[in-house]
Write an enzyme that holds these catalytic residues in place. Sequence first.
Site, PDB file in Angstrom:
ATOM      1  N   HIS A  65       8.269  14.880  23.532  1.00  0.00           N
ATOM      2  CA  HIS A  65       9.259  14.659  24.602  1.00  0.00           C
ATOM      3  C   HIS A  65      10.182  13.490  24.282  1.00  0.00           C
ATOM      4  O   HIS A  65      10.837  12.949  25.184  1.00  0.00           O
ATOM      5  CB  HIS A  65       8.545  14.411  25.940  1.00  0.00           C
ATOM      6  CG  HIS A  65       7.900  15.654  26.467  1.00  0.00           C
ATOM      7  ND1 HIS A  65       6.992  15.643  27.502  1.00  0.00           N
ATOM      8  CD2 HIS A  65       8.010  16.956  26.097  1.00  0.00           C
ATOM      9  CE1 HIS A  65       6.583  16.872  27.764  1.00  0.00           C
ATOM     10  NE2 HIS A  65       7.176  17.685  26.906  1.00  0.00           N
TER      11      HIS A  65
ATOM     12  N   CYS B  54      22.706  10.102  20.109  1.00  0.00           N
ATOM     13  CA  CYS B  54      24.166  10.105  20.238  1.00  0.00           C
ATOM     14  C   CYS B  54      24.645  11.518  20.569  1.00  0.00           C
ATOM     15  O   CYS B  54      24.423  12.463  19.799  1.00  0.00           O
ATOM     16  CB  CYS B  54      24.817   9.634  18.922  1.00  0.00           C
ATOM     17  SG  CYS B  54      26.617   9.638  19.022  1.00  0.00           S
TER      18      CYS B  54
ATOM     19  N   LEU C 139      -9.044  12.011  33.907  1.00  0.00           N
ATOM     20  CA  LEU C 139      -9.631  11.396  35.108  1.00  0.00           C
ATOM     21  C   LEU C 139     -10.298  12.455  35.980  1.00  0.00           C
ATOM     22  O   LEU C 139     -11.411  12.305  36.438  1.00  0.00           O
ATOM     23  CB  LEU C 139      -8.530  10.671  35.890  1.00  0.00           C
ATOM     24  CG  LEU C 139      -9.005   9.704  36.978  1.00  0.00           C
ATOM     25  CD1 LEU C 139      -9.880   8.617  36.387  1.00  0.00           C
ATOM     26  CD2 LEU C 139      -7.802   9.069  37.684  1.00  0.00           C
TER      27      LEU C 139
HETATM   28  N1  APR Z   1      -7.580   8.028  32.542  1.00  0.00           N
HETATM   29  C1  APR Z   1      -7.561   9.357  32.247  1.00  0.00           C
HETATM   30  N2  APR Z   1      -6.746  10.243  32.875  1.00  0.00           N
HETATM   31  C2  APR Z   1      -5.929   9.747  33.813  1.00  0.00           C
HETATM   32  C3  APR Z   1      -5.883   8.385  34.165  1.00  0.00           C
HETATM   33  C4  APR Z   1      -6.770   7.509  33.481  1.00  0.00           C
HETATM   34  N3  APR Z   1      -6.798   6.197  33.736  1.00  0.00           N
HETATM   35  N4  APR Z   1      -4.957   8.223  35.161  1.00  0.00           N
HETATM   36  C5  APR Z   1      -4.436   9.438  35.399  1.00  0.00           C
HETATM   37  N5  APR Z   1      -5.015  10.362  34.608  1.00  0.00           N
HETATM   38  C6  APR Z   1      -4.739  11.797  34.528  1.00  0.00           C
HETATM   39  C7  APR Z   1      -4.395  12.423  35.866  1.00  0.00           C
HETATM   40  O1  APR Z   1      -5.589  12.915  36.486  1.00  0.00           O
HETATM   41  C8  APR Z   1      -3.480  13.577  35.444  1.00  0.00           C
HETATM   42  O2  APR Z   1      -4.238  14.751  35.167  1.00  0.00           O
HETATM   43  O3  APR Z   1      -3.594  11.944  33.729  1.00  0.00           O
HETATM   44  C9  APR Z   1      -2.849  13.081  34.145  1.00  0.00           C
HETATM   45  C10 APR Z   1      -1.405  12.673  34.322  1.00  0.00           C
HETATM   46  O4  APR Z   1      -0.666  13.825  34.632  1.00  0.00           O
HETATM   47  P1  APR Z   1       0.917  13.720  34.825  1.00  0.00           P
HETATM   48  O5  APR Z   1       1.236  12.526  35.666  1.00  0.00           O
HETATM   49  O6  APR Z   1       1.380  15.089  35.235  1.00  0.00           O
HETATM   50  O7  APR Z   1       1.482  13.376  33.380  1.00  0.00           O
HETATM   51  P2  APR Z   1       1.672  14.388  32.185  1.00  0.00           P
HETATM   52  O8  APR Z   1       0.647  15.480  32.212  1.00  0.00           O
HETATM   53  O9  APR Z   1       1.758  13.567  30.950  1.00  0.00           O
HETATM   54  O10 APR Z   1       3.137  15.021  32.471  1.00  0.00           O
HETATM   55  C11 APR Z   1       3.615  15.904  31.472  1.00  0.00           C
HETATM   56  O11 APR Z   1       5.695  16.074  32.695  1.00  0.00           O
HETATM   57  O12 APR Z   1       7.167  14.845  33.920  1.00  0.00           O
HETATM   58  C12 APR Z   1       6.994  15.505  32.714  1.00  0.00           C
HETATM   59  O13 APR Z   1       7.932  15.022  30.618  1.00  0.00           O
HETATM   60  C13 APR Z   1       7.078  14.512  31.592  1.00  0.00           C
HETATM   61  O14 APR Z   1       5.658  14.226  29.670  1.00  0.00           O
HETATM   62  C14 APR Z   1       5.652  14.438  31.079  1.00  0.00           C
HETATM   63  C15 APR Z   1       5.108  15.805  31.419  1.00  0.00           C
END
Ligand code: APR
Length: 228
Positions: free
Chosen positions: A105, A113, A198
């Site tokens: 990403h 640019c 988590l």
């Molecule tokens: N340890 C382990 N897991 C964790 C922790 C922690 N301390 N804190 C949060 N989590 C988990 C949450 O339970 C959740 O399942 O991490 C995950 C975070 O999920 P999102 O917030 O959806 O992030 P992500 O999956 O990386 O999003 C994917 O979405 O918004 C777009 O481009 C953006 O790269 C991002 C993509």
Amino acid sequence: MRIVVLTGAGISAESGVATFRDAGGLWEGRRVEDVATPEAFVRDPDTVQRFYDARRRATASVVPNAAHHALARLEQVLGDDVLVVTQNVDDLHERAGTRNLVHMHGELNRALCTSCGARPRWLADLVDAPACPACGERMLRPDVVWFGELPYELDRIERAVTGCEVFVSIGTSGNVYPAAGYVALASAFGARTVELNLEPTSGAVPFDVVRAGLATEVVPAWVETVLT
Ligand code: APR
């Protein structure tokens, strides 16, 4: 043993970097569609630039956590058999020592640019429209893949996912494709799949192994089992 590790915002959460979907759908107080889409950038470029300038500055003041360091150690021992594919745009994997790394990403510490396509490393603000080091045009944007845009290095990632023996998903909610589809792809090609998160996520294809907990606990523990 070839291992592909997919990481998401959850691996950086304990370093103090906000996740996307834990804070009730708001991300640093903003709706994602207001700051992370090409339309938002056309509609209100200054707001989008300021949003990413603030995240770039914030990321410079946090440090990798035990989960990032454990993955760097895994690569130190297993070398090119380990590839980390991250959805994160922070540089915490690099700062922990991971080298075999794909930022699908994009990266906060890189600009794109829109005139010549150059992707220079970039640590300063972009809101005051600095000149592109390559072409001199003042058309730089964050080198972050927004919703509706094509992620980077998809061919390389798919080759790695279909060729690995173990696929590990860390700190991602499995909401955003194509990353969310990699566990099914790995499983279809015979890999063992592991989720370190988590809370267990409920995707179409269940993981073979699920260890729920904080990344700084479950990731070092898992790396320990692989290395001993
Ligand atoms: N340890 C382990 N897991 C964790 C922790 C922690 N301390 N804190 C949060 N989590 C988990 C949450 O339970 C959740 O399942 O991490 C995950 C975070 O999920 P999102 O917030 O959806 O992030 P992500 O999956 O990386 O999003 C994917 O979405 O918004 C777009 O481009 C953006 O790269 C991002 C993509």
